[in-house]
Write a protein that holds these residues in place. Sequence first.
Motif, PDB file in Angstrom:
ATOM      1  N   ILE A   2       0.816  -1.225   0.000  1.00  0.00           N
ATOM      2  CA  ILE A   2       0.000   0.000   0.000  1.00  0.00           C
ATOM      3  C   ILE A   2       0.848   1.273   0.000  1.00  0.00           C
ATOM      4  CG2 ILE A   2      -2.057  -1.049   1.054  1.00  0.00           C
ATOM      5  CD1 ILE A   2      -1.125   0.121   3.739  1.00  0.00           C
ATOM      6  N   PHE A   3       2.134   1.158   0.329  1.00  0.00           N
ATOM      7  CA  PHE A   3       2.986   2.355   0.346  1.00  0.00           C
ATOM      8  C   PHE A   3       3.972   2.401  -0.823  1.00  0.00           C
ATOM      9  CE2 PHE A   3       2.021   1.886   5.007  1.00  0.00           C
ATOM     10  CZ  PHE A   3       1.162   2.972   5.079  1.00  0.00           C
ATOM     11  N   LYS A   4       3.661   1.652  -1.903  1.00  0.00           N
ATOM     12  CA  LYS A   4       4.522   1.683  -3.086  1.00  0.00           C
ATOM     13  C   LYS A   4       4.611   3.126  -3.595  1.00  0.00           C
ATOM     14  CE  LYS A   4       5.102  -0.613  -7.535  1.00  0.00           C
ATOM     15  NZ  LYS A   4       5.069   0.584  -8.374  1.00  0.00           N
ATOM     16  N   ASP A   5       5.841   3.555  -3.937  1.00  0.00           N
ATOM     17  CA  ASP A   5       6.101   4.922  -4.427  1.00  0.00           C
ATOM     18  C   ASP A   5       5.907   6.001  -3.363  1.00  0.00           C
ATOM     19  OD1 ASP A   5       6.766   3.933  -6.942  1.00  0.00           O
ATOM     20  OD2 ASP A   5       4.675   4.011  -7.605  1.00  0.00           O
ATOM     21  N   ARG A   6       5.808   5.595  -2.103  1.00  0.00           N
ATOM     22  CA  ARG A   6       5.749   6.576  -1.012  1.00  0.00           C
ATOM     23  C   ARG A   6       7.098   6.614  -0.304  1.00  0.00           C
ATOM     24  NH1 ARG A   6       1.407   8.721  -2.640  1.00  0.00           N
ATOM     25  NH2 ARG A   6      -0.627   8.046  -1.932  1.00  0.00           N
ATOM     26  N   VAL A   7       7.424   7.792   0.223  1.00  0.00           N
ATOM     27  CA  VAL A   7       8.646   7.961   1.009  1.00  0.00           C
ATOM     28  C   VAL A   7       8.230   8.321   2.438  1.00  0.00           C
ATOM     29  CG1 VAL A   7      10.769   9.299   1.285  1.00  0.00           C
ATOM     30  CG2 VAL A   7       9.916   8.765  -1.019  1.00  0.00           C
ATOM     31  N   ALA A   8       8.747   7.566   3.398  1.00  0.00           N
ATOM     32  CA  ALA A   8       8.391   7.793   4.804  1.00  0.00           C
ATOM     33  C   ALA A   8       9.641   8.116   5.616  1.00  0.00           C
ATOM     34  CB  ALA A   8       7.716   6.546   5.378  1.00  0.00           C
ATOM     35  N   LEU A   9       9.550   9.153   6.415  1.00  0.00           N
ATOM     36  CA  LEU A   9      10.659   9.534   7.303  1.00  0.00           C
ATOM     37  C   LEU A   9      10.241   9.255   8.742  1.00  0.00           C
ATOM     38  CD1 LEU A   9      12.737  12.810   7.027  1.00  0.00           C
ATOM     39  CD2 LEU A   9      12.057  11.883   9.242  1.00  0.00           C
TER      40      LEU A   9
END
Length: 246
Positions: A2-9
């Motif tokens: 579900i977080f494909k192509d998302r960047v999380a810090l």
Amino acid sequence: MIFKDRVALITGGGRGIGRAIALKLAAKGADIVIADLTPDAAGQTAKEIELLGRRVLALKVDVGCADDTQKMVEDAVDAFGGLHILVNNAGITRDRLLLRMSEEEWDSVLTVNLKGAFNCTRAAVRHMSRERYGRIVNIASIVGLTGNPGQANYSASKAGLIGFTKTVAREFAARGITCNAVAPGFIDTAMTQAMPERARNALTSHIPMARLGTPEDVAEGVAFLASDAASYITGHVLSINGGMFM
Ligand SMILES: NC(=O)c1ccc[n+]([C@@H]2O[C@H](COP(=O)([O-])OP(=O)(O)OC[C@H]3O[C@@H](n4cnc5c(N)ncnc54)[C@H](O)[C@@H]3O)[C@@H](O)[C@H]2O)c1
């Protein structure tokens, strides 16, 4: 994924709850930035994320320092081309009964736990606002809702973080940015392992589920709030505490 192509810090992602959040978001497809005061811990988590096949950046950051957090967001966007999810997780305790608490003990906890979230959020929302998308999750605490003897500094920082969460939610709702908090109860990490055995046992007896939480229990709640499934949820405080406080 579900977080494909998302960047999380994730701040404080080197160990404990932050590490579990970083691994959970990576397992669901996100590229990860670990921002931690302790580079060794950050590097260790980064290695685990690489094994999951995700891109990862480990940064040495003091969240209490505005310049550090500004650079952290710039480095994240430069490396991965965006920043979609910010988890304000870095936190410390300096427990002492109020009459014996020093000014330094008060200031250090407020600086990391509350000003740290302010620094990181202010830096991140500049970027998220332009993109009209963002998910911010703040790691508060049960004691921000209930208070706790010996934790005037810590409980004030976490109650402050809840007020901060609601204001950010209101200020940025129209720009596609949600801001929520989770309030963990007592979770089995280095922070609670430092407590005397007797105190841990006494605490457990107040938890209806009769066990401490795991970092993964918290990470599941964070993953939900950071996902598009939670796109109409903002300003919420999600308790993850085994029923200890309702
Ligand atoms: N463990 C619990 O029972 C519990 C309960 C409620 C809330 N929380 C909150 O969850 C968060 C994580 O707790 P934990 O138990 O995993 O703690 P932990 O001590 O195991 O990990 C905290 C991480 O934050 C990093 N850190 C500390 N100061 C920093 C700074 N100035 N800048 C950047 N990184 C910094 C540390 O290096 C460490 O990697 C904290 O905000 C804590 O208050 C924990």
